[in-house]
Scaffold this active site. Sequence first.
Site, short mmCIF file in Angstrom:
data_model
loop_
_atom_site.label_atom_id
_atom_site.label_comp_id
_atom_site.label_asym_id
_atom_site.label_seq_id
_atom_site.Cartn_x
_atom_site.Cartn_y
_atom_site.Cartn_z
N HIS A 106 42.52 37.09 34.07
CA HIS A 106 41.73 37.28 35.21
C HIS A 106 42.30 37.51 36.40
O HIS A 106 42.02 38.84 37.15
CB HIS A 106 40.96 36.04 35.24
CG HIS A 106 39.81 36.09 36.48
ND1 HIS A 106 38.61 36.18 36.13
CD2 HIS A 106 40.19 35.83 37.73
CE1 HIS A 106 37.82 35.95 37.49
NE2 HIS A 106 38.93 35.85 38.39
N GLU A 107 43.35 37.07 36.77
CA GLU A 107 44.31 37.23 38.03
C GLU A 107 44.90 38.53 37.95
O GLU A 107 45.20 39.16 38.81
CB GLU A 107 45.26 36.14 38.32
CG GLU A 107 44.44 34.89 38.62
CD GLU A 107 43.55 34.76 39.57
OE1 GLU A 107 43.58 35.66 40.37
OE2 GLU A 107 42.67 33.85 39.51
N HIS A 164 42.69 41.26 39.11
CA HIS A 164 42.88 41.45 40.70
C HIS A 164 44.09 42.21 41.04
O HIS A 164 44.09 42.92 41.82
CB HIS A 164 42.78 40.09 41.24
CG HIS A 164 41.52 39.30 41.21
ND1 HIS A 164 40.26 40.11 41.58
CD2 HIS A 164 41.23 38.08 40.84
CE1 HIS A 164 39.28 39.02 41.55
NE2 HIS A 164 39.92 37.88 41.05
N HIS A 218 43.89 45.97 40.24
CA HIS A 218 42.84 46.60 41.29
C HIS A 218 43.57 46.86 42.56
O HIS A 218 43.39 47.98 43.29
CB HIS A 218 41.68 45.40 41.77
CG HIS A 218 40.61 45.81 42.29
ND1 HIS A 218 39.58 45.25 42.77
CD2 HIS A 218 40.29 47.43 42.57
CE1 HIS A 218 38.69 45.93 43.34
NE2 HIS A 218 39.08 47.41 43.25
#
Length: 345
Positions: free
Chosen positions: A127-128, A131, A134
């Site tokens: 999940h992290e 980020h 991104h």
Amino acid sequence: YNIEPSLYSPYLSLGACMEGLNNLFSQLYGVSLMSEHPSAGEVWSEDVRKLAVVHETEGLLGYIYCDFFHRSNKPHQDCHFTIRGGRWCEEVGQYQLPVVVLMLSLPLPSKSAPTLLTPGMMENLFHEMGHAMHSMLGRTRYQHVTGTRCATDFAEVPSILMEYFATDYRVISQFARHYETGQPLPQSMVARLCESKKVCGAADTQLQIFYAVLDQIYHSKPQNCSTTDILKDMQEKFYGLPYTPNTAWQLRFSHLIGYGAKYYSYLMSRAVASMVWRQCFVQDPLNRDMGERYRREMLSHGGAKEPMLMVEGMLQRRPTIEEFVEALVSELNPNFETFIMDSES
């Protein structure tokens, strides 16, 4: 479902999971995560690792500092934050490379075993890292709209999408190996893990809807009653469990402040991630063409492009409100799409 974390952890060493992420990014984007020795004084703890993110043809894209391990006086939270945003530098004619931190609270390795992750820890890592990528793959003119510096209802899309990769056996099978025997994680265990995530899923979605509605009411027009009265009324309308008298948990629910009028973003991001996964990656989660489209249409723009236009570019159509709803319902019931198609026909 017998989802005992200790049964899974031996297959999910931190090194294996990082290698899995490296393989995934290499196949989707042509990007590698390469360990780099930090300079003296560059990192704030000796257990922080520095990763260079390198593209196979474009070269260095940015840096990720991995502050993964628990230590005293360190905030106990999983998060990603920006040290330096990427931007185009007119004065030197080149791109300022982004620098970010990925912070977790993982146990330190022991003398007898490496750091072993529970399924939840592994999913949080993916999940992290969503980020972080991104931020790494953003290529915007201004740094205040790069990477995760985008509309709140789009910010969680890349990270939630990574959770799908983290629970797909075709991805997991590439890296999940027992740290002692080298045996692969059995597919049956992954299937049980995926099924267990759906337990109480409808109740959780209903709770998120209730939170989102409550947030909208609180931040709309002035109300001639207490926030607790509003809470009680909304809970009776939108949630299956009754309000508990003489409680006021909304006063401690910090998301109503930090996400004021934007709590719906969690549901919106999950719906978008669901649509992108089902339309673009579910047939082949390692498809390079889809990875390149995802980078080009969504990740590269940060907050410099209208979110709906990014979604439209990725899906190659503009989704309707009904499709956003269907995307959330389909997560709870895989047969929902079949039901919808049967109903329409």
